[in-house]
Design an enzyme around this catalytic site. Structure first.
Site, PDB file in Angstrom:
ATOM      1  CB  SER A  53      -0.805  -0.170   1.008  1.00  0.00           C
ATOM      2  OG  SER A  53      -0.212  -0.441   2.475  1.00  0.00           O
TER       3      SER A  53
ATOM      4  CG  ASP B 112      -2.310   4.989   8.481  1.00  0.00           C
ATOM      5  OD1 ASP B 112      -1.192   4.807   8.677  1.00  0.00           O
ATOM      6  OD2 ASP B 112      -2.771   4.969   7.154  1.00  0.00           O
TER       7      ASP B 112
ATOM      8  CG  HIS C 137      -0.887   3.679   4.715  1.00  0.00           C
ATOM      9  ND1 HIS C 137      -1.523   2.982   5.612  1.00  0.00           N
ATOM     10  CD2 HIS C 137      -0.386   3.001   3.788  1.00  0.00           C
ATOM     11  CE1 HIS C 137      -1.522   1.832   5.266  1.00  0.00           C
ATOM     12  NE2 HIS C 137      -0.853   1.440   4.296  1.00  0.00           N
TER      13      HIS C 137
END
Length: 355
Positions: free
Chosen positions: A107, A326, A329
């Protein structure tokens, strides 16, 4: 088509008018300059407005998810010894006319892929595009320019297969790389999933050299997998294909890494000052550099680890999917735009150096 032709010829005229300045700038920029050494400076506009780029996944669109601060959007990367060539999306299109650029990885590669298609879409907002998703391969294409930017979702680069005993991570096998051979530029990435344990671990067993293991040291497994990948590249990728490895993307779950006794990326609004990161480099960085140094085929490292470590403010935090913190990311617009700027700069500076 008319818009594309007009843009193309206008651009050629523009190049003719300013070419002496361009040659001087690139010559200065490429003279013994490490574009990955520098610091973040404030006072710049983002490469695109997220509201005008419809390709950003919800978990990366921090502004749409309600992030209240915007200062993180105004930082640009400044190398210590030179100036980066300005990112020029139209020039990018012309350089890669008829070419396929492919990101292969997890990702974090998706993060960078979405960033690049937003940067290019902003450069030619009226150009038609096609977006197709099939079997883990996402293809974004500008027919007018013949440029394709592809993302191949692949967690480990080596094979992960389901057998009778369960899910097996095969450290010495790559059978899924046929589509990689079609690309003119390849940008590989893997690391984060090698660390997952418990319910998040995507394998049940590891196979290496015909032997089955329930587990092994994750850094050792990563190194073995990279050796397999490097041999695959040397055997299957021709010399006309340009290959990059996206450097290890850092996380910011532990405040002590930047001399903050407690805390995470949550609530961070400023980068770390200066050019060095208190927590040092992740050990995976040396594994990557060692693997690349032993390859007979040149693979260029997009050495983004340290500059990304400095951006503790750049993660979605709770402005991604909302339910989970998170710090892995990156918000878009944001840090991956700089990764793509450096990718473009390396192409421009290398081209200038060969003239």
């Amino acid at each position: 088509m008319g818009i594309g032709i007009l843009n193309y010829f206008s651009y050629l005229v523009f190049l003719l008018l300013i070419s002496p300045c361009l040659h001087l700038t690139t010559a200065l920029a490429s003279s013994n300059c490490n574009i990955y050494q520098g610091s973040w400076v404030n006072g710049s506009n983002p490469f695109y407005d997220t509201s005008s780029c419809p390709f950003i996944d919800k978990e990366f669109d921090c502004q749409k998810n309600g992030r209240p601060d915007k200062l993180y959007l105004s930082y640009r990367w400044k190398p210590s010894a030179c100036e980066l060539p300005r990112f020029d999306g139209l020039d990018f299109m012309i350089r890669f006319k008829g070419k396929k650029i492919m990101f292969v990885g997890d990702s974090l590669s998706d993060n960078q892929w979405q960033s690049l298609i937003c940067m290019l879409h902003t450069a030619v907002p009226q150009a038609k595009y096609n977006l197709a998703r099939k079997d883990g391969i996402y293809t974004f294409r500008f027919p007018e320019y013949g440029v394709s930017v592809v993302f191949n979702h692949n967690l480990f680069l080596v094979d992960l297969v389901t057998e009778k005993i369960g899910r097996v991570l095969k450290l010495d096998s790559i059978t899924s790389g046929d589509s990689w051979k079609e690309a003119d530029v390849l940008i590989f990435n893997t690391w984060h999933w090698w660390l997952h344990q418990g319910k998040k671990q995507p394998w049940d067993y590891i196979e290496d050299g015909g032997k089955i293991y329930t587990d092994m040291n994750r850094l050792d497994a990563f190194e073995k997998g990279l050796i397999t990948w490097s041999k695959w590249v040397e055997t299957n990728i021709n010399n006309t294909t340009r290959v990059f490895f996206q450097g290890i993307s850092p996380t910011h779950f532990t405040g002590k890494d930047w001399n903050q006794p407690k805390g995470t990326c949550e609530g961070q609004t400023l980068p770390v000052n200066g050019s060095t990161y208190p927590g040092g480099l992740p050990p995976a960085v040396e594994v990557v550099k060692s693997a690349l140094s032993k390859m007979s085929k040149h693979v260029e490292l997009l050495d983004v680890t340290t500059l990304s470590q400095l951006r503790k403010d750049g993660h979605p935090s709770f402005y991604g999917n909302g339910a989970v913190l998170d710090c892995s990311h990156w918000c878009l617009a944001g840090v991956p735009d700089t990764w793509n700027h450096l990718f473009y700069a390396s192409i421009v500076l290398d081209s200038a150096g060969k003239q």
